[in-house]
Design a protein around this motif. Structure first.
Motif, short mmCIF file in Angstrom:
data_model
loop_
_atom_site.label_atom_id
_atom_site.label_comp_id
_atom_site.label_asym_id
_atom_site.label_seq_id
_atom_site.Cartn_x
_atom_site.Cartn_y
_atom_site.Cartn_z
N ALA A 229 0.75 -1.22 -0.04
CA ALA A 229 0.06 0.07 0.06
C ALA A 229 0.85 1.29 0.13
O ALA A 229 2.08 1.11 0.37
CB ALA A 229 -0.81 0.02 1.23
N PRO A 230 0.37 2.24 -0.62
CA PRO A 230 1.06 3.67 -0.21
C PRO A 230 1.64 3.76 1.05
O PRO A 230 0.65 3.57 1.94
CB PRO A 230 0.11 4.67 -0.70
N GLY A 231 2.83 4.23 1.08
CA GLY A 231 3.24 4.54 2.49
C GLY A 231 4.19 3.47 3.04
O GLY A 231 4.85 3.59 4.05
N THR A 232 4.16 2.15 2.36
CA THR A 232 4.83 1.05 2.99
C THR A 232 6.33 0.91 2.18
O THR A 232 7.27 0.27 2.48
CB THR A 232 4.07 -0.23 2.44
N GLY A 233 6.40 1.80 1.18
CA GLY A 233 7.68 1.92 0.36
C GLY A 233 8.05 3.28 0.30
O GLY A 233 7.94 4.18 1.18
N SER A 234 8.85 3.59 -0.77
CA SER A 234 9.53 4.89 -1.02
C SER A 234 8.98 5.72 -2.11
O SER A 234 9.59 6.85 -2.31
CB SER A 234 11.17 4.70 -0.96
N LEU A 235 8.05 5.27 -2.70
CA LEU A 235 7.37 6.07 -4.03
C LEU A 235 6.67 7.25 -3.54
O LEU A 235 5.98 6.94 -2.50
CB LEU A 235 6.71 5.15 -4.95
N PRO A 236 6.69 8.27 -3.92
CA PRO A 236 6.20 9.60 -3.70
C PRO A 236 4.86 9.66 -4.43
O PRO A 236 4.63 10.35 -5.06
CB PRO A 236 7.01 10.84 -3.98
N LEU A 237 3.91 8.95 -4.21
CA LEU A 237 2.52 8.47 -4.70
C LEU A 237 1.97 9.76 -5.05
O LEU A 237 1.15 9.99 -5.72
CB LEU A 237 1.87 7.23 -4.50
N ALA A 238 1.77 10.24 -3.62
CA ALA A 238 0.74 11.37 -3.50
C ALA A 238 1.22 12.56 -4.51
O ALA A 238 0.32 13.03 -5.29
CB ALA A 238 0.43 11.79 -2.36
N ASP A 239 2.34 12.85 -4.46
CA ASP A 239 3.17 13.78 -5.41
C ASP A 239 2.83 13.54 -6.89
O ASP A 239 2.56 14.18 -7.84
CB ASP A 239 4.56 13.96 -5.31
N LEU A 240 3.03 12.08 -7.29
CA LEU A 240 3.21 11.66 -8.73
C LEU A 240 1.57 11.62 -9.13
O LEU A 240 1.25 12.01 -10.16
CB LEU A 240 3.47 10.13 -8.66
N LEU A 241 0.46 11.18 -8.22
CA LEU A 241 -0.75 11.58 -8.77
C LEU A 241 -1.07 12.93 -8.90
O LEU A 241 -1.83 13.29 -9.64
CB LEU A 241 -1.82 11.02 -7.71
N ASP A 242 -0.53 13.91 -8.11
CA ASP A 242 -0.81 15.37 -8.30
C ASP A 242 -0.19 15.64 -9.51
O ASP A 242 -0.88 16.60 -10.21
CB ASP A 242 0.02 16.23 -7.09
N ARG A 243 0.94 15.26 -10.17
CA ARG A 243 1.57 15.51 -11.25
C ARG A 243 0.85 15.11 -12.50
O ARG A 243 0.50 15.58 -13.55
CB ARG A 243 2.89 14.80 -11.54
N LEU A 244 0.07 13.86 -12.29
CA LEU A 244 -1.04 13.39 -13.35
C LEU A 244 -2.09 14.10 -13.30
O LEU A 244 -2.46 14.52 -14.61
CB LEU A 244 -1.21 11.87 -12.89
N THR A 245 -2.58 14.46 -12.51
CA THR A 245 -3.70 15.52 -12.40
C THR A 245 -3.47 16.86 -13.19
O THR A 245 -3.91 17.26 -14.04
CB THR A 245 -4.47 15.81 -11.20
#
Length: 279
Positions: A229-245
């Motif tokens: 799940a998001p938060g269990t690793g190191s990917l900045p997923l919230a930031d990446l989804l903002d970039r997608l938007t």
């Protein structure tokens, strides 16, 4: 922005798998989700009997969740297979037999995205032969999808986990998308941008988002390392989804991660309930 500003769909083939298939739509609804997606549920059959199709359709309808994505038949997944459409012989025949079945099931539930996994390379078969077969089958799939107002997705997987799968970069998958659209003239083939797989390949995710969002039909996420799940690793997923938007993507985000031993509410503690329920 962040997770609360996105719309999500939960993949019932990797989450809620502690439950029988027909119980998973209701479990997703109970967890607050309004939308679900699925790999092809019948790994041994591209053409399941009508009662099996009807039972899953009823389970989805009764749960009042929207089916937003469905894989075409892809062989044993999870398992050794990574699709069937580029593999000569029985695998390709099974994919073709499945096209109208999958499209019909999707249409009956208002699902407008069908994922066509490319398939592994086969020893002793010329890759060019496999690619030619893949294009023929993807053209058939795109035409069937067009008849129901849907798109066909082409996905890049990752090399470390799928070493025989040829599409292990965003450019490779988008190149196939372009070939299908050129062959059909329909424009309904799109890229499935799975941020976990792309990160495993070492791709520059902000650059992928910048360059390929206009050709993207769906996005899936899991954290890396671990595919949790998001938060269990190191990917900045919230930031990446903002970039997608900001790049113009306004579709749902598919949750295709391993629950890591958690079930129920624990599996989704990172995600605000308003984002789960967004239609």
């Amino acid at each position: 922005m962040g997770f609360a500003d996105q719309r999500f769909t939960v993949n019932l083939s990797i989450l809620f798998t502690e439950l029988p298939l027909l119980e998973r739509p209701a479990a997703a609804a109970a967890a607050g989700f309004a939308a679900v997606e699925l790999w092809w549920p019948w790994v041994d059959s591209p053409t399941p009997e009508r009662p099996a199709l009807d039972a899953l359709r009823k389970a989805i309808e009764d749960a009042n969740v929207q089916l937003t994505g469905l894989n075409f038949y892809a062989g044993h997944l999870p398992g050794p297979d990574r699709g069937a459409l580029s593999i000569p012989g029985e695998a390709s025949d099974r994919f073709r037999a499945n096209i109208d079945v999958a499209a019909g099931f999707a249409a009956s539930l208002g699902c407008t995205a069908l994922n066509a996994l490319y398939g592994n390379r086969v020893d002793g078969v010329d890759p060019a032969e496999q690619d030619a077969l893949a294009l023929e089958n993807l053209v058939l799939a795109a035409r069937a999808a067009d008849r129901i107002g849907a798109i066909v997705l082409v996905e890049a997987l990752n090399g470390p986990e799928s070493p025989r799968y040829p599409l292990v970069s965003a450019p490779a998958a988008v190149g196939i998308v372009d070939k299908v659209n050129e062959a059909t003239g329909l424009g309904n083939a799109r890229f499935l941008m799975d941020l976990y797989h792309l990160s495993m390949n070492g791709e520059d995710l902000p650059s992928v988002i910048e360059h390929y969002t206009p050709r993207t039909g769906h996005v899936q996420i899991a954290d890396n390392p671990g595919r949790g799940a998001p938060g269990t690793g190191s990917l900045p997923l919230a930031d990446l989804l903002d970039r997608l938007t900001k790049a113009g993507y306004d579709g749902r985000i598919g949750l295709e991660y391993k629950p890591g031993g958690t079930t129920g509410e624990e599996t989704f503690a990172w995600l605000p309930e308003t984002a789960r329920a967004a239609r």
